[in-house]
Design a protein around this motif. Structure first.
Motif, PDB file in Angstrom:
ATOM      1  N   HIS A  87      10.700   1.883 -16.931  1.00  8.46           N
ATOM      2  CA  HIS A  87       9.974   2.864 -15.987  1.00  8.46           C
ATOM      3  C   HIS A  87       9.585   2.468 -14.684  1.00  8.46           C
ATOM      4  CE1 HIS A  87       9.099   4.933 -20.105  1.00  8.46           C
ATOM      5  NE2 HIS A  87      10.416   5.161 -19.592  1.00  8.46           N
ATOM      6  N   PHE A  88       9.010   1.164 -14.732  1.00  9.15           N
ATOM      7  CA  PHE A  88       8.575   0.542 -13.249  1.00  9.15           C
ATOM      8  C   PHE A  88       9.778   0.318 -12.197  1.00  9.15           C
ATOM      9  CE2 PHE A  88       8.027  -2.910 -10.661  1.00  9.15           C
ATOM     10  CZ  PHE A  88       6.837  -2.833 -10.196  1.00  9.15           C
ATOM     11  N   ILE A  89      10.814  -0.203 -12.992  1.00  7.14           N
ATOM     12  CA  ILE A  89      12.069  -0.492 -12.126  1.00  7.14           C
ATOM     13  C   ILE A  89      12.661   0.841 -11.616  1.00  7.14           C
ATOM     14  CG2 ILE A  89      14.329  -1.227 -12.082  1.00  7.14           C
ATOM     15  CD1 ILE A  89      13.260  -3.501 -14.003  1.00  7.14           C
ATOM     16  N   THR A  90      12.704   1.825 -12.344  1.00  3.68           N
ATOM     17  CA  THR A  90      13.417   3.118 -12.025  1.00  3.68           C
ATOM     18  C   THR A  90      12.166   3.796 -11.027  1.00  3.68           C
ATOM     19  OG1 THR A  90      14.193   3.700 -14.204  1.00  3.68           O
ATOM     20  CG2 THR A  90      13.920   5.361 -12.953  1.00  3.68           C
ATOM     21  N   ALA A  91      11.068   3.771 -11.094  1.00  4.52           N
ATOM     22  CA  ALA A  91      10.183   4.344 -10.377  1.00  4.52           C
ATOM     23  C   ALA A  91      10.166   3.588  -8.774  1.00  4.52           C
ATOM     24  CB  ALA A  91       8.502   4.222 -10.593  1.00  4.52           C
ATOM     25  N   LEU A  92      10.411   2.429  -8.731  1.00  4.39           N
ATOM     26  CA  LEU A  92      10.573   1.427  -7.492  1.00  4.39           C
ATOM     27  C   LEU A  92      11.879   1.914  -6.861  1.00  4.39           C
ATOM     28  CD1 LEU A  92       9.288  -0.598  -5.829  1.00  4.39           C
ATOM     29  CD2 LEU A  92      10.685  -2.390  -7.230  1.00  4.39           C
ATOM     30  N   GLN A  93      12.992   2.102  -7.565  1.00  8.87           N
ATOM     31  CA  GLN A  93      14.130   2.573  -7.098  1.00  8.87           C
ATOM     32  C   GLN A  93      14.300   3.721  -6.463  1.00  8.87           C
ATOM     33  OE1 GLN A  93      17.327   1.850 -10.160  1.00  8.87           O
ATOM     34  NE2 GLN A  93      16.893  -0.382 -10.327  1.00  8.87           N
ATOM     35  N   GLN A  94      13.521   4.602  -7.051  1.00  6.65           N
ATOM     36  CA  GLN A  94      13.311   5.965  -6.757  1.00  6.65           C
ATOM     37  C   GLN A  94      12.764   6.120  -5.252  1.00  6.65           C
ATOM     38  OE1 GLN A  94      11.881   8.406 -10.215  1.00  6.65           O
ATOM     39  NE2 GLN A  94      13.988   8.359 -10.916  1.00  6.65           N
ATOM     40  N   ILE A  95      11.808   5.176  -4.870  1.00  3.48           N
ATOM     41  CA  ILE A  95      11.044   5.445  -3.726  1.00  3.48           C
ATOM     42  C   ILE A  95      12.288   5.335  -2.565  1.00  3.48           C
ATOM     43  CG2 ILE A  95       9.430   4.350  -2.017  1.00  3.48           C
ATOM     44  CD1 ILE A  95       8.137   3.058  -4.650  1.00  3.48           C
ATOM     45  N   ASP A  96      12.308   6.094  -1.395  1.00  4.68           N
ATOM     46  CA  ASP A  96      13.178   6.302  -0.343  1.00  4.68           C
ATOM     47  C   ASP A  96      13.415   4.690   0.230  1.00  4.68           C
ATOM     48  OD1 ASP A  96      14.794   6.859   1.619  1.00  4.68           O
ATOM     49  OD2 ASP A  96      13.673   8.555   2.082  1.00  4.68           O
ATOM     50  N   ALA A  97      14.507   4.127   0.301  1.00  2.00           N
ATOM     51  CA  ALA A  97      14.672   3.109   0.896  1.00  2.00           C
ATOM     52  C   ALA A  97      15.450   3.195   2.244  1.00  2.00           C
ATOM     53  CB  ALA A  97      15.234   1.941   0.129  1.00  2.00           C
ATOM     54  N   PRO A 113       0.700  -1.392  -0.018  1.00  2.00           N
ATOM     55  CA  PRO A 113       0.024  -0.126   0.114  1.00  2.00           C
ATOM     56  C   PRO A 113       0.628   1.239  -0.109  1.00  2.00           C
ATOM     57  CG  PRO A 113      -0.837  -1.648   1.404  1.00  2.00           C
ATOM     58  CD  PRO A 113       0.423  -2.117   1.083  1.00  2.00           C
ATOM     59  N   ARG A 114       2.081   1.258   0.582  1.00  2.00           N
ATOM     60  CA  ARG A 114       2.909   2.511   0.469  1.00  2.00           C
ATOM     61  C   ARG A 114       3.571   2.489  -0.735  1.00  2.00           C
ATOM     62  NH1 ARG A 114       5.890   1.978   6.615  1.00  2.00           N
ATOM     63  NH2 ARG A 114       3.977   1.263   7.766  1.00  2.00           N
ATOM     64  N   LEU A 115       3.902   1.467  -1.594  1.00  2.00           N
ATOM     65  CA  LEU A 115       4.724   1.678  -2.897  1.00  2.00           C
ATOM     66  C   LEU A 115       3.890   1.989  -3.657  1.00  2.00           C
ATOM     67  CD1 LEU A 115       7.291  -1.366  -2.406  1.00  2.00           C
ATOM     68  CD2 LEU A 115       7.235   1.035  -1.836  1.00  2.00           C
ATOM     69  N   ALA A 116       2.387   1.471  -3.983  1.00  2.00           N
ATOM     70  CA  ALA A 116       1.711   1.427  -4.892  1.00  2.00           C
ATOM     71  C   ALA A 116       1.451   3.035  -5.711  1.00  2.00           C
ATOM     72  CB  ALA A 116       0.357   0.909  -4.609  1.00  2.00           C
ATOM     73  N   PRO A 117       1.148   3.836  -4.697  1.00  2.08           N
ATOM     74  CA  PRO A 117       0.995   5.276  -5.275  1.00  2.08           C
ATOM     75  C   PRO A 117       2.193   5.837  -6.330  1.00  2.08           C
ATOM     76  CG  PRO A 117       0.267   5.156  -3.000  1.00  2.08           C
ATOM     77  CD  PRO A 117       0.948   3.845  -3.351  1.00  2.08           C
ATOM     78  N   HIS A 118       3.206   5.126  -5.912  1.00  5.58           N
ATOM     79  CA  HIS A 118       4.428   5.739  -6.644  1.00  5.58           C
ATOM     80  C   HIS A 118       4.841   5.040  -7.864  1.00  5.58           C
ATOM     81  CE1 HIS A 118       5.225   8.120  -3.041  1.00  5.58           C
ATOM     82  NE2 HIS A 118       5.058   7.049  -2.293  1.00  5.58           N
ATOM     83  N   LEU A 119       4.022   3.968  -8.318  1.00  5.77           N
ATOM     84  CA  LEU A 119       4.598   3.064  -9.427  1.00  5.77           C
ATOM     85  C   LEU A 119       3.652   3.303 -10.436  1.00  5.77           C
ATOM     86  CD1 LEU A 119       5.368  -0.082  -7.422  1.00  5.77           C
ATOM     87  CD2 LEU A 119       6.932   1.673  -8.306  1.00  5.77           C
ATOM     88  N   PRO A 120       3.978   3.207 -11.895  1.00  7.79           N
ATOM     89  CA  PRO A 120       3.351   3.278 -13.146  1.00  7.79           C
ATOM     90  C   PRO A 120       2.583   2.259 -13.623  1.00  7.79           C
ATOM     91  CG  PRO A 120       5.591   3.086 -13.544  1.00  7.79           C
ATOM     92  CD  PRO A 120       5.423   3.055 -12.028  1.00  7.79           C
ATOM     93  N   LEU A 121       2.672   1.159 -13.010  1.00  9.46           N
ATOM     94  CA  LEU A 121       1.979  -0.110 -13.274  1.00  9.46           C
ATOM     95  C   LEU A 121       1.153  -0.543 -12.085  1.00  9.46           C
ATOM     96  CD1 LEU A 121       4.701  -2.327 -15.269  1.00  9.46           C
ATOM     97  CD2 LEU A 121       2.609  -0.766 -15.927  1.00  9.46           C
ATOM     98  N   ALA A 122      -0.004  -1.294 -12.190  1.00  8.58           N
ATOM     99  CA  ALA A 122      -0.755  -1.584 -11.095  1.00  8.58           C
ATOM    100  C   ALA A 122      -0.028  -2.732 -10.205  1.00  8.58           C
ATOM    101  CB  ALA A 122      -2.115  -2.250 -11.715  1.00  8.58           C
ATOM    102  N   ILE A 123      -0.263  -2.878  -8.979  1.00  9.42           N
ATOM    103  CA  ILE A 123       0.526  -3.947  -8.269  1.00  9.42           C
ATOM    104  C   ILE A 123      -0.716  -4.453  -7.139  1.00  9.42           C
ATOM    105  CG2 ILE A 123       2.669  -2.845  -8.216  1.00  9.42           C
ATOM    106  CD1 ILE A 123       2.486  -2.003  -5.323  1.00  9.42           C
ATOM    107  N   PRO A 124      -0.545  -5.581  -6.751  1.00  6.55           N
ATOM    108  CA  PRO A 124      -1.753  -6.008  -5.699  1.00  6.55           C
ATOM    109  C   PRO A 124      -1.886  -5.099  -4.543  1.00  6.55           C
ATOM    110  CG  PRO A 124      -0.332  -7.783  -6.359  1.00  6.55           C
ATOM    111  CD  PRO A 124       0.400  -6.484  -6.836  1.00  6.55           C
ATOM    112  N   VAL A 125      -3.403  -5.175  -4.295  1.00  3.86           N
ATOM    113  CA  VAL A 125      -3.701  -4.460  -3.129  1.00  3.86           C
ATOM    114  C   VAL A 125      -4.253  -5.295  -1.985  1.00  3.86           C
ATOM    115  CG1 VAL A 125      -5.171  -2.473  -2.449  1.00  3.86           C
ATOM    116  CG2 VAL A 125      -3.936  -2.246  -4.409  1.00  3.86           C
ATOM    117  N   PRO A 126      -3.898  -5.614  -0.885  1.00  2.00           N
ATOM    118  CA  PRO A 126      -4.346  -6.407  -0.008  1.00  2.00           C
ATOM    119  C   PRO A 126      -5.446  -5.834   0.763  1.00  2.00           C
ATOM    120  CG  PRO A 126      -2.304  -5.352   1.009  1.00  2.00           C
ATOM    121  CD  PRO A 126      -2.451  -4.842  -0.521  1.00  2.00           C
TER     122      PRO A 126
END
Length: 297
Positions: free
Chosen positions: A128-138, A73-86
Motif C-alpha cells: 500500500h505504501f509503494i502504491t501510494a508513492l507511485q500514484q503521486i504525480d511525478a 513535506p510534499r509527499l508525506a500527506p499522501h502516504l499511509p506510513l509515517a516518513i521523516p519531517v525535516p
C-alpha cells in the motif's frame, strides 16, 4: 569499528551540542543521545524526546539531505506510513565541514532488530505504501522537477560494479550461480512506462516497527522517479517466500517489473556485501540475506 568510508567525517555528542549552541540555541539544553544504526551515510543523535539530529558522514549525503528537505513535506500527506519531517537545516561549523539537519523523531525500532508480528500484514502495508508513492504525480511537478532516481534506471547500468563484486566474493558465494541469475536479469525488458516516485532503498534498516507492525519508512536518500522495480527489493530484503506472494498480488505487478526488482535486490546485495562486510556487519548480513533469498527464490 573501522570507518565505512575512506572520506568519512568524525562526529560525536559533543560536536552536536556545539553545533546546536551556535546555530539553534533554543534546543541547546536538550539531552543528546547517539543512536546505534546500521545506516551508511549519516550519524543520528536523538535530541530531547521528539527530535533527531542527522549528521552526514560523507559529502555525497548532502545532496540526499537537500532532496529530502525539498520533497518529503510534499509527499508525506499522501502516504499511509509515517516518513521523516525535516525541521531545520544547519550549516558547517565547530570543525564539522558539512551541512546537517534536524528532523522530527519517529518512534519505533528498525526491522533489523524488531520482530514483525504479522508478516502478511507487513507485506500488505508495504504494498500500500509503494502504491501510494507511485500514484503521486511525478510528471506535473513544479520546476525544478523531481530528481531522477539512481535506482530507477536500467539494470545494465549496474553491470560493471556487480561483476566486480562477484569477483571479490569468490570463495564466499557460489559465484557461478550468482552470475547466472545476474546474466538472466540483464535480459529482462526495460521499463518503458512513465516514471513514478520510488523510495529506492526499502531495506529492513529503513523500516520502523511499532507494536509488531511497520509504522514508518525512513532514509529517502535515493528518492527519485524512474522504473518502479527498485522498490520491490523489499520482497527479498525483508519478506519470506510466502509473504512475497502476498506482496506481489497486492501490487499487481507485471512479470518483467517483478524480475527487474529481483535483479535490483541481487545487485544491491552483491555490491554491499564486500564493501561493508568488515565495517558494518549488520548491513552486510542484510546484503547476504538478500542474495540468499534471490538464489532460493
Amino acid at each position: 569499528m573501522d570507518k565505512m568510508h575512506i572520506d568519512e567525517v568524525d562526529t560525536d555528542s559533543s560536536l552536536v551540542a556545539r553545533l546546536l549552541a551556535a546555530q539553534f540555541p533554543q534546543w541547546a539544553d536538550l539531552p543528546i543521545k547517539p543512536i546505534l544504526s546500521a545506516g551508511t551515510n549519516h550519524a543520528i543523535y536523538r535530541l530531547g524526546s521528539d527530535m533527531a539530529v542527522r549528521l552526514p558522514l560523507i559529502e555525497e549525503a548532502i545532496e540526499q539531505m537537500d532532496k529530502e528537505s525539498r520533497w518529503l513535506p510534499r509527499l508525506a500527506p499522501h502516504l499511509p506510513l509515517a516518513i521523516p519531517v525535516p525541521l531545520a537545516l544547519g550549516a558547517p561549523g565547530e570543525g564539522y565541514p558539512l551541512r546537517w539537519s534536524v528532523y522530527r523523531w519517529l518512534e519505533g525500532e528498525n526491522a533489523e532488530s524488531q520482530r514483525i508480528v504479522e508478516e502478511g500484514q507487513a507485506a500488505l502495508d508495504l504494498a500500500h505504501f509503494i502504491t501510494a508513492l507511485q500514484q503521486i504525480d511525478a510528471v506535473n511537478c513544479p520546476p525544478p522537477g523531481p530528481p531522477i532516481s539512481s535506482r530507477g534506471v536500467p539494470l545494465s547500468t549496474r553491470d560493471a560494479p556487480v561483476r566486480a563484486a562477484i569477483a571479490e566474493l569468490s570463495g564466499v558465494l557460489d559465484t557461478d550461480a550468482v552470475t547466472a541469475v545476474w546474466d538472466a536479469a540483464l535480459q529482462i525488458p526495460e521499463w518503458h512506462g512513465l516514471p513514478v516516485w520510488t523510495h529506492g532503498d526499502l531495506l529492513p534498516g529503513n523500516l520502523l516497527v511499532q507494536q509488531g507492525r511497520i509504522s514508518a519508512v525512513i532514509d529517502f536518500g535515493v528518492l527519485g522517479v524512474g522504473d518502479p522495480a527498485c522498490d520491490l527489493i523489499v520482497a527479498w530484503s525483508l519478506l519470506s517466500t510466502h509473504t512475497r506472494s502476498i506482496f506481489r498480488t497486492a501490487l499487481s505487478v507485471d512479470n518483467a517489473t517483478w524480475e527487474r526488482g529481483r535483479g535490483w535486490a541481487l545487485s544491491i546485495g552483491l555490491i554491499a556485501l564486500p564493501y561493508y562486510q568488515s565495517t558494518n556487519p549488520v548491513f552486510a548480513a542484510t546484503a547476504r540475506h538478500m542474495i540468499d533469498e534471490v538464489l532460493a527464490d
